[in-house]
Design a protein around this motif. Structure first.
Motif, PDB file in Angstrom:
ATOM      1  N   UNK A 112       0.812  -1.229   0.000  1.00 12.83           N
ATOM      2  CA  UNK A 112       0.000   0.000   0.000  1.00 12.83           C
ATOM      3  C   UNK A 112       0.841   1.272   0.000  1.00 12.83           C
ATOM      4  N   UNK A 113       2.191   1.123   0.027  1.00 16.14           N
ATOM      5  CA  UNK A 113       3.030   2.338   0.025  1.00 16.14           C
ATOM      6  C   UNK A 113       4.358   2.150  -0.695  1.00 16.14           C
ATOM      7  N   UNK A 114       4.706   0.904  -1.087  1.00 18.45           N
ATOM      8  CA  UNK A 114       6.018   0.652  -1.675  1.00 18.45           C
ATOM      9  C   UNK A 114       6.191   1.268  -3.051  1.00 18.45           C
ATOM     10  N   UNK A 115       5.070   1.540  -3.753  1.00 19.37           N
ATOM     11  CA  UNK A 115       5.198   2.124  -5.103  1.00 19.37           C
ATOM     12  C   UNK A 115       5.750   3.530  -5.074  1.00 19.37           C
ATOM     13  N   UNK A 116       5.598   4.203  -3.924  1.00 20.61           N
ATOM     14  CA  UNK A 116       6.154   5.547  -3.818  1.00 20.61           C
ATOM     15  C   UNK A 116       5.301   6.475  -2.984  1.00 20.61           C
ATOM     16  N   UNK A 117       5.763   7.723  -2.861  1.00 23.12           N
ATOM     17  CA  UNK A 117       5.078   8.689  -2.011  1.00 23.12           C
ATOM     18  C   UNK A 117       3.605   8.905  -2.379  1.00 23.12           C
ATOM     19  N   UNK A 118       3.292   8.930  -3.677  1.00 22.69           N
ATOM     20  CA  UNK A 118       1.892   9.197  -4.061  1.00 22.69           C
ATOM     21  C   UNK A 118       0.976   8.057  -3.645  1.00 22.69           C
ATOM     22  N   UNK A 119       1.443   6.829  -3.822  1.00 20.57           N
ATOM     23  CA  UNK A 119       0.632   5.691  -3.372  1.00 20.57           C
ATOM     24  C   UNK A 119       0.484   5.705  -1.856  1.00 20.57           C
ATOM     25  N   UNK A 120       1.587   6.043  -1.171  1.00 21.82           N
ATOM     26  CA  UNK A 120       1.538   6.101   0.286  1.00 21.82           C
ATOM     27  C   UNK A 120       0.528   7.143   0.752  1.00 21.82           C
ATOM     28  N   UNK A 121       0.505   8.302   0.075  1.00 20.26           N
ATOM     29  CA  UNK A 121      -0.424   9.363   0.464  1.00 20.26           C
ATOM     30  C   UNK A 121      -1.871   8.945   0.206  1.00 20.26           C
ATOM     31  N   UNK A 122      -2.096   8.271  -0.924  1.00 22.04           N
ATOM     32  CA  UNK A 122      -3.451   7.796  -1.227  1.00 22.04           C
ATOM     33  C   UNK A 122      -3.914   6.808  -0.142  1.00 22.04           C
ATOM     34  N   UNK A 123      -3.043   5.887   0.242  1.00 25.70           N
ATOM     35  CA  UNK A 123      -3.417   4.873   1.237  1.00 25.70           C
ATOM     36  C   UNK A 123      -3.635   5.494   2.613  1.00 25.70           C
ATOM     37  N   UNK A 124      -2.718   6.388   2.988  1.00 25.34           N
ATOM     38  CA  UNK A 124      -2.830   7.006   4.312  1.00 25.34           C
ATOM     39  C   UNK A 124      -4.057   7.905   4.392  1.00 25.34           C
TER      40      UNK A 124
END
Ligand SMILES: Nc1nc(=O)c2c([nH]1)NC[C@@H]1CN(c3ccc(C(=O)N[C@@H](CCC(=O)O)C(=O)O)cc3)CN21
Ligand SMILES: CC(C)C(=O)C(=O)O
Ligand SMILES: [Mg+2]
Length: 292
Positions: A112-124
Motif C-alpha cells: 500500500x506504500x512501496x510504489x512511492x510517495x503518491x501511493x503512500x499518500x493515497x493509502x494514508x
C-alpha cells in the motif's frame, strides 16, 4: 490523632503523565514529544476490534496500534504479507469507535506504500478519512523516507518502523535480530536518523540489540518504541494477544521478547467448556435465564 504538619502537601496527581492521564481528549503527537522531554516511558498495544480497544483505552494505554499483525492474530494468515488496506481500514474504524482517549495508529500494509510517495499518500488518506485514525505507521528507514516526508507535509503524522520489518519476511528469510555487526549497526543508525529527518514523530525499533536500541534512543529527539529492543527505548509495544497470553505460538514457543501478563487463552477455553458442559448437561439455561 492530630498531625502537626505545617501545611498539607499539595495533592500530587497519582499519574501526571501519558499513562493514566485523565483528560478525555485524544493523545496527540505533541503529548508524545513532551513525554520524551520529561524522560517518561509509555506503553503501546495493538488492537483489532472495538471491544478490546475500549478495555485498553479505559486502562489508560495512550497509543493503540492497528497493526498488520492482524494478519497473524485476527485473520489467520501466517504472516502480515497478505493483509490489505481495506482490512486495516475496517478494523481501524472499529478501534477508533471503541476509544475516546488513545491515539490510534494504523499500519500501512504491504503493497500500500512501496510504489512511492503518491501511493503512500493515497493509502494514508484513505485510513484518515474512512477510519478516522490519528496517524499511520509504515515499515522501512532510508528506503521509506520519501513516503514519510510527503505524508508529514500533507498533515498526516507518521510513526516509522525500522530493524526487523515483518513485511520483508521473505527477504529476511525469517525473523532474525537486526543490527548485529558494525555494518548492520551503522545502517540501522542511518535508518533511524533518516526517518526522524523525514518528519516521523516516533519510530518502532523491532528485534534490535539492547545496546544499539539504547544508542538510537539517546541519539534521536523523537521517541523510540521498542519490541524486542531492550529496556532503554522511550516506549514499549507488544501485540496484545501476546501480552495477554492469547496467542497460540507455532511449536508452543513464544519469541524471547514476549512476556505474558495474563492467561487469556486458557481462561477463554475454560469459559467455553463450562458453557458447553452446562448446555449438554441441561444446567443452562436455568429458571432465571428463562422468560414466561
Ligand atoms: N503475534 C505476533 N506477535 C508479533 O510480535 C508479531 C506478529 N505476530 N506478526 C508479525 C511480526 C512477526 N514477529 C516476530 C516473529 C518471530 C520472532 C522470533 O521468533 N524471533 C526470535 C529471534 C530470532 C533470532 O534469535 O535471530 C526470538 O526468539 O525472539 C520475532 C518477531 C513480530 N510480529
Ligand atoms: C508489532 C508492531 C510494531 C506491528 O508492527 C504490528 O503489530 O503489526
Ligand atoms: Mg506491523
Amino acid at each position: 490523632m492530630t498531625q502537626h504538619s505545617p501545611a498539607q502537601a499539595p495533592a500530587k496527581p497519582e499519574r501526571p503523565g501519558l499513562y493514566g492521564g485523565k483528560s478525555s481528549r485524544r493523545v496527540t503527537v505533541r503529548d508524545l514529544a513532551a513525554a520524551k522531554r520529561r524522560g517518561e516511558r509509555w506503553p503501546m498495544l495493538t488492537a483489532y476490534d472495538a471491544m478490546t480497544a475500549a478495555v485498553f483505552d479505559e486502562a489508560g494505554i495512550p497509543v493503540l496500534l492497528v497493526g498488520d499483525s492482524m494478519g497473524n492474530t485476527a485473520l489467520g494468515y501466517d504472516s502480515t504479507v497478505p493483509v490489505t488496506l481495506e482490512q486495516v481500514t475496517m478494523l481501524s474504524a472499529a478501534v477508533v469507535r471503541g476509544t475516546r482517549r488513545a491515539m490510534v495508529v494504523a499500519d500501512l500494509p504491504f503493497g500500500s506504500f512501496q510504489e512511492g510517495p503518491r501511493q503512500a499518500l493515497r493509502s494514508a488518506t484513505h485510513l484518515v478519512k474512512e477510519a478516522g485514525v490519528g496517524a499511520v505507521k509504515l515499515e522501512g528507514g532510508e528506503r521509506s523516507a520519501d513516503q514519510i516526508r510527503l505524508l508529514v507535509e500533507s498533515g498526516i503524522p507518521v510513526m516509522a518502523h525500522v530493524g526487523l520489518t515483518p513485511q520483508s519476511v521473505h527477504a529476511f528469510g525469517g525473523h532474525p535480530v537486526q543490527g548485529r555487526g558494525d555494518e548492520a549497526a551503522a545502517q540501522l543508525l542511518r535508518d533511524a536518523k533518516a526517518v526522524q529527518d523525514a518528519g516521523a514523530f516516533a519510530v518502532v525499533l523491532e528485534l534490535v540489540t539492547a545496546e544499539l536500541a539504547a544508542e538510537v534512543t539517546r541519539g534521536l529527539a523523537i521517541p523510540t518504541v521498542g519490541i524486542g529492543a531492550g529496556p532503554e527505548c522511550d516506549a514499549q509495544v507488544l501485540v496484545w494477544t501476546d501480552m495477554a497470553g492469547m496467542t497460540d505460538w507455532p511449536g508452543g514457543r513464544s519469541p524471547r521478547f514476549v512476556k505474558q501478563y495474563g492467561q487469556l487463552r486458557a481462561a477463554l477455553g475454560d469459559a467455553a467448556k463450562a458453557f458447553a458442559d452446562d448446555v449438554v448437561g441441561g444446567a443452562y439455561p436455568a429458571e432465571e435465564h428463562s422468560f414466561h
